[in-house]
Design a protein around this motif. Structure first.
Motif, short mmCIF file in Angstrom:
data_model
loop_
_atom_site.label_atom_id
_atom_site.label_comp_id
_atom_site.label_asym_id
_atom_site.label_seq_id
_atom_site.Cartn_x
_atom_site.Cartn_y
_atom_site.Cartn_z
N GLU A 171 1.55 0.66 -4.57
CA GLU A 171 2.32 0.21 -5.73
C GLU A 171 2.47 1.33 -6.76
OE1 GLU A 171 0.18 -3.24 -6.99
OE2 GLU A 171 0.97 -4.46 -5.34
N GLY A 172 1.53 2.25 -6.79
CA GLY A 172 1.58 3.37 -7.73
C GLY A 172 2.54 4.47 -7.32
N LEU A 173 3.03 4.43 -6.11
CA LEU A 173 3.97 5.45 -5.64
C LEU A 173 5.37 5.08 -6.09
CD1 LEU A 173 2.64 5.92 -2.01
CD2 LEU A 173 2.12 7.31 -4.03
N ARG A 174 5.98 5.95 -6.86
CA ARG A 174 7.29 5.63 -7.43
C ARG A 174 8.44 6.39 -6.76
NH1 ARG A 174 5.56 1.32 -9.22
NH2 ARG A 174 4.35 1.30 -11.13
N ARG A 175 8.21 7.63 -6.38
CA ARG A 175 9.31 8.45 -5.88
C ARG A 175 8.93 9.12 -4.59
NH1 ARG A 175 11.86 10.93 -11.32
NH2 ARG A 175 12.03 8.95 -12.33
N PRO A 176 9.49 8.69 -3.49
CA PRO A 176 10.21 7.45 -3.32
C PRO A 176 9.23 6.28 -3.19
CG PRO A 176 10.12 8.59 -1.23
CD PRO A 176 9.46 9.48 -2.24
N PRO A 177 9.67 5.10 -3.58
CA PRO A 177 8.80 3.93 -3.40
C PRO A 177 8.63 3.61 -1.93
CG PRO A 177 10.97 3.25 -4.12
CD PRO A 177 10.96 4.75 -4.15
N VAL A 178 7.61 2.87 -1.61
CA VAL A 178 7.34 2.48 -0.23
C VAL A 178 8.00 1.13 0.01
CG1 VAL A 178 5.52 1.94 1.44
CG2 VAL A 178 5.17 3.74 -0.27
N ALA A 179 8.77 1.04 1.09
CA ALA A 179 9.44 -0.21 1.45
C ALA A 179 8.40 -1.29 1.74
CB ALA A 179 10.32 0.01 2.68
N PRO A 180 8.72 -2.56 1.42
CA PRO A 180 7.75 -3.64 1.62
C PRO A 180 7.21 -3.74 3.05
CG PRO A 180 9.56 -4.41 0.27
CD PRO A 180 9.93 -3.04 0.75
N ASP A 181 8.06 -3.59 4.06
CA ASP A 181 7.59 -3.66 5.45
C ASP A 181 6.65 -2.50 5.76
OD1 ASP A 181 9.05 -5.94 5.85
OD2 ASP A 181 10.61 -4.98 7.06
N ALA A 182 6.98 -1.32 5.26
CA ALA A 182 6.11 -0.16 5.48
C ALA A 182 4.78 -0.35 4.77
CB ALA A 182 6.80 1.11 4.99
N ALA A 183 4.80 -0.93 3.58
CA ALA A 183 3.56 -1.19 2.84
C ALA A 183 2.68 -2.17 3.60
CB ALA A 183 3.87 -1.72 1.44
N ASP A 184 3.28 -3.22 4.15
CA ASP A 184 2.52 -4.18 4.95
C ASP A 184 1.87 -3.51 6.16
OD1 ASP A 184 3.24 -6.22 3.21
OD2 ASP A 184 4.79 -7.04 4.53
N THR A 185 2.59 -2.59 6.79
CA THR A 185 2.05 -1.87 7.94
C THR A 185 0.88 -1.00 7.54
OG1 THR A 185 4.19 -1.91 9.06
CG2 THR A 185 2.61 -0.26 9.80
N VAL A 186 1.01 -0.30 6.42
CA VAL A 186 -0.09 0.54 5.93
C VAL A 186 -1.33 -0.32 5.67
CG1 VAL A 186 -0.90 1.99 4.01
CG2 VAL A 186 1.38 2.36 4.99
N VAL A 187 -1.16 -1.43 5.00
CA VAL A 187 -2.29 -2.32 4.68
C VAL A 187 -2.92 -2.85 5.96
CG1 VAL A 187 -2.95 -4.49 3.56
CG2 VAL A 187 -1.45 -2.88 2.37
N LEU A 188 -2.13 -3.21 6.95
CA LEU A 188 -2.65 -3.68 8.23
C LEU A 188 -3.48 -2.60 8.92
CD1 LEU A 188 -2.80 -5.85 10.45
CD2 LEU A 188 -0.61 -4.95 11.31
N VAL A 189 -2.99 -1.37 8.93
CA VAL A 189 -3.72 -0.27 9.56
C VAL A 189 -5.00 0.04 8.79
CG1 VAL A 189 -3.61 2.20 10.10
CG2 VAL A 189 -1.72 0.68 10.75
N VAL A 190 -4.95 0.01 7.47
CA VAL A 190 -6.16 0.19 6.66
C VAL A 190 -7.19 -0.86 7.05
CG1 VAL A 190 -7.12 -0.10 4.32
CG2 VAL A 190 -5.13 1.39 4.70
#
Length: 130
Positions: A29-48
């Motif tokens: 959420e703190g990344l602004r430029r470029p922001p992370v797409a919602p689907d990509a964010a969900d994937t990152v959280v799943l891998v974490v």
């Protein structure tokens, strides 16, 4: 190239993996430029979630999560004390012992790596599309 790091040390507890997921969400959420797409964010959280769970379960009970933002990718790195690399297991289709995680991480990531650490243990990392 600008990179941003977020570190979180996690000790095995009933809330450790949830805390790692929350740290990842806050980081993304703190990344602004470029922001992370919602689907990509969900994937990152799943891998974490998967990598931290495995590190806590099989890597000695503590781990450190390191997230790095690159222009087109997010790198998830989890450091633990075990020198044993993750391995593919036969999934348990009827029980609760898992076996799906490492295959899933490898399918979701652009690349994965397991490296030995000079101080002992290993780092498991996955590079994901931003």
């Amino acid at each position: 190239m600008t990179t941003t790091h977020a570190d979180a040390t996690t000790v095995r507890s009933t809330t450790a993996v949830a805390g790692a997921r929350e740290s990842a969400r806050t980081f993304l959420e703190g990344l602004r430029r470029p922001p992370v797409a919602p689907d990509a964010a969900d994937t990152v959280v799943l891998v974490v979630s998967e990598l931290v769970t495995n590190a806590l379960r099989h890597g000695g009970g503590t781990c450190t999560l390191d997230l790095t933002a690159h222009p087109d990718t997010i790198e998830v790195a989890v450091h633990d004390a075990s020198p044993q690399p993750p391995h593919v297991r036969t999934p348990d289709l009827h029980g609760s012992s898992g076996g799906f995680g490492w295959v899933m991480v490898n399918r979701l990531a652009r690349a994965t790596a397991v490296t030995s650490r000079t101080c002992g243990g290993k780092t498991v990392s996955a590079v994901l599309t931003r």
